[in-house]
Design a protein around this motif. Structure first.
Motif, PDB file in Angstrom:
ATOM      1  N   THR A 116     -73.123 -14.028  16.397  1.00  0.00           N
ATOM      2  CA  THR A 116     -72.518 -15.009  15.487  1.00  0.00           C
ATOM      3  C   THR A 116     -70.996 -14.818  15.458  1.00  0.00           C
ATOM      4  O   THR A 116     -70.511 -13.699  15.285  1.00  0.00           O
ATOM      5  N   PRO A 117     -70.222 -15.891  15.608  1.00  0.00           N
ATOM      6  CA  PRO A 117     -68.763 -15.741  15.556  1.00  0.00           C
ATOM      7  C   PRO A 117     -68.276 -15.422  14.146  1.00  0.00           C
ATOM      8  O   PRO A 117     -68.822 -15.925  13.162  1.00  0.00           O
ATOM      9  N   CYS A 118     -67.259 -14.591  14.069  1.00  0.00           N
ATOM     10  CA  CYS A 118     -66.569 -14.292  12.809  1.00  0.00           C
ATOM     11  C   CYS A 118     -65.280 -15.086  12.797  1.00  0.00           C
ATOM     12  O   CYS A 118     -64.498 -15.028  13.750  1.00  0.00           O
ATOM     13  N   ALA A 119     -65.047 -15.839  11.741  1.00  0.00           N
ATOM     14  CA  ALA A 119     -63.832 -16.645  11.654  1.00  0.00           C
ATOM     15  C   ALA A 119     -62.603 -15.743  11.605  1.00  0.00           C
ATOM     16  O   ALA A 119     -62.596 -14.712  10.928  1.00  0.00           O
ATOM     17  N   GLY A 120     -61.568 -16.116  12.330  1.00  0.00           N
ATOM     18  CA  GLY A 120     -60.350 -15.341  12.308  1.00  0.00           C
ATOM     19  C   GLY A 120     -59.620 -15.388  13.629  1.00  0.00           C
ATOM     20  O   GLY A 120     -59.952 -16.171  14.530  1.00  0.00           O
ATOM     21  N   VAL A 121     -58.594 -14.549  13.762  1.00  0.00           N
ATOM     22  CA  VAL A 121     -57.805 -14.424  14.979  1.00  0.00           C
ATOM     23  C   VAL A 121     -57.946 -12.983  15.458  1.00  0.00           C
ATOM     24  O   VAL A 121     -57.405 -12.052  14.848  1.00  0.00           O
ATOM     25  N   PHE A 122     -58.716 -12.796  16.521  1.00  0.00           N
ATOM     26  CA  PHE A 122     -59.002 -11.462  17.052  1.00  0.00           C
ATOM     27  C   PHE A 122     -58.554 -11.403  18.509  1.00  0.00           C
ATOM     28  O   PHE A 122     -58.634 -12.388  19.237  1.00  0.00           O
TER      29      PHE A 122
ATOM     30  N   CYS B 124     -71.430  -9.769   8.680  1.00  0.00           N
ATOM     31  CA  CYS B 124     -71.809 -10.896   9.521  1.00  0.00           C
ATOM     32  C   CYS B 124     -72.632 -11.867   8.690  1.00  0.00           C
ATOM     33  O   CYS B 124     -73.618 -11.466   8.059  1.00  0.00           O
ATOM     34  N   HIS B 125     -72.257 -13.134   8.693  1.00  0.00           N
ATOM     35  CA  HIS B 125     -73.023 -14.100   7.902  1.00  0.00           C
ATOM     36  C   HIS B 125     -74.286 -14.534   8.634  1.00  0.00           C
ATOM     37  O   HIS B 125     -75.107 -15.264   8.074  1.00  0.00           O
TER      38      HIS B 125
END
Length: 376
Positions: free
Chosen positions: A345-351, A314-315
């Protein structure tokens, strides 16, 4: 198959389908406009890719409906770490390639000049149905570049869309603007090989140009909704210097942003570069550090075993979002909508909810006349 039941564009196996993206020159030759090579063909000639050919007054794709083989893989093998993690993807390619990479890791397929490599015959509808029956969330065009079989890839993508099956292009990104828009409007995700970061590398080892690939990457980021990740195969002494890696990572951060995943993968001696040693693990760990120092949030190593550089942090708070052991998911710290469970925090991607559990399995399948034969 009787004529009245044939799918649109299904070719005579001895022929092919009329290709898109070409025009006639004043001297009578036909110019293929799919990629920057722009091969100019007399009747009977083939382009450098070998699979796009002139037949009379038409340019045709000779490999429509023909595959070098089908296999169900983990999506992480493409590699895509942020696109439907843990799910199976039906993977296939055809033959031929529009690059001439001396280090090609799939040379027996991509460099094929004989159709004896093409053992499976499959219509788009049969491929989509195969993916559906096996529970695949996506179909990947891989092993060789879908740029050279654009018409077949887009027909398959349209058939997959009817089953809500996603499509993935694994590509070198060496494609002209009109064909690029045509291909990627059908794709949901892509992995683009950024093979190096100097024009010299592309010229000497691939007989192509860096600028065209960078244009594809910027197009994907700024003009499409395609989820994409980048892979760079690090070759000792060719594209692995600190200076080149720093420039590459800085460009990705500046032009594409910090959320595009970047995979550094280990080279093994192959094709015409068997005299080059395999990439040391230390080189990949160095590249990982450089990418993170450049501000990239998702940097990964590939073709080595190193859980620390293959997990997704997680950034926001540093918590482990996705743990990986090769292609197996070992930890999951995301909400169903892709946010960190600890800090939000959002994680970039397609989930899409919890991850799949396909893991490292690899299952060959055959698709023949609409029939599915598992484990063949």
């Amino acid at each position: 198959m009787h004529a009245e039941t044939r799918e649109p564009y299904e070719p005579d196996i001895a022929g092919g389908v009329t290709a898109r993206h070409w025009h006639r020159l004043a001297d009578g030759r036909l110019q293929c406009d799919v990629c920057p090579r722009e091969c100019k063909l007399q009747d009977g000639q083939r382009g450098l890719c070998f699979v796009r050919a002139r037949r009379g007054d038409d340019l045709v794709l000779t490999t429509w409906g023909r595959s070098s083989g089908f296999c169900i893989d983990p999506i992480e093998k493409k590699p895509l770490n942020h696109f439907l993690p843990g799910t199976p993807v039906l993977s296939f390619g055809t033959a031929g390639c529009n690059l001439t990479c001396k280090f090609c890791q799939n040379w027996d397929i991509s460099k094929a000049r004989e159709f004896d490599r093409l053992t499976d015959l499959a219509t788009p509808a049969a491929i989509a149905e195969t993916a559906r029956r096996h529970g695949c969330r996506a179909v990947a065009f891989t092993y060789n570049d879908p740029t050279v079989f654009l018409e077949y890839a887009t027909d398959v993508a349209e058939a997959c869309r009817a089953h809500d099956i996603k499509t993935v292009a694994v590509t070198a990104g060496y494609i002209n603007p009109a064909a690029r828009a045509d291909l990627f409007r059908h794709m949901d995700a892509a992995n683009v090989d950024l093979k190096g970061f100097t024009e010299d590398f592309y010229h000497r080892l691939c007989t192509s140009h860096l600028a065209n690939v960078l244009e594809t990457l910027e197009y994907l980021r700024h003009e499409t909704k395609v989820w994409f990740e980048i892979t760079t195969l690090l070759i000792p002494g060719e594209n692995d210097s600190d200076a080149e890696l720093e420039r590459l990572c800085a460009w990705v951060a500046e032009k594409l942003g910090p959320d595009v995943p970047l995979h550094f993968s280990a080279f093994h001696p192959d094709w015409k570069m068997t005299d080059i040693p395999a990439t040391p693990k230390a080189t990949l760990l160095k590249a990982h550090r450089i990418g993170r120092a450049a501000g990239l949030r998702y940097v990964y190593t590939g073709n080595i075993h190193d859980a620390a550089t293959q997990g997704t942090p997680c950034h926001g708070c540093g918590a482990l979002l996705i743990g990986r052991d090769w292609y197996d998911i070992t930890a999951w710290g995301l909400t169903d909508d892709g946010r960190c469970r600890h800090c939000g925090t959002p994680c970039a991607g397609v989930f899409d909810g919890p991850p799949g559990n396909w893991g490292a399995k690899r299952q060959p399948v055959r698709v023949l006349s609409g029939r599915v034969i598992a484990g063949a």
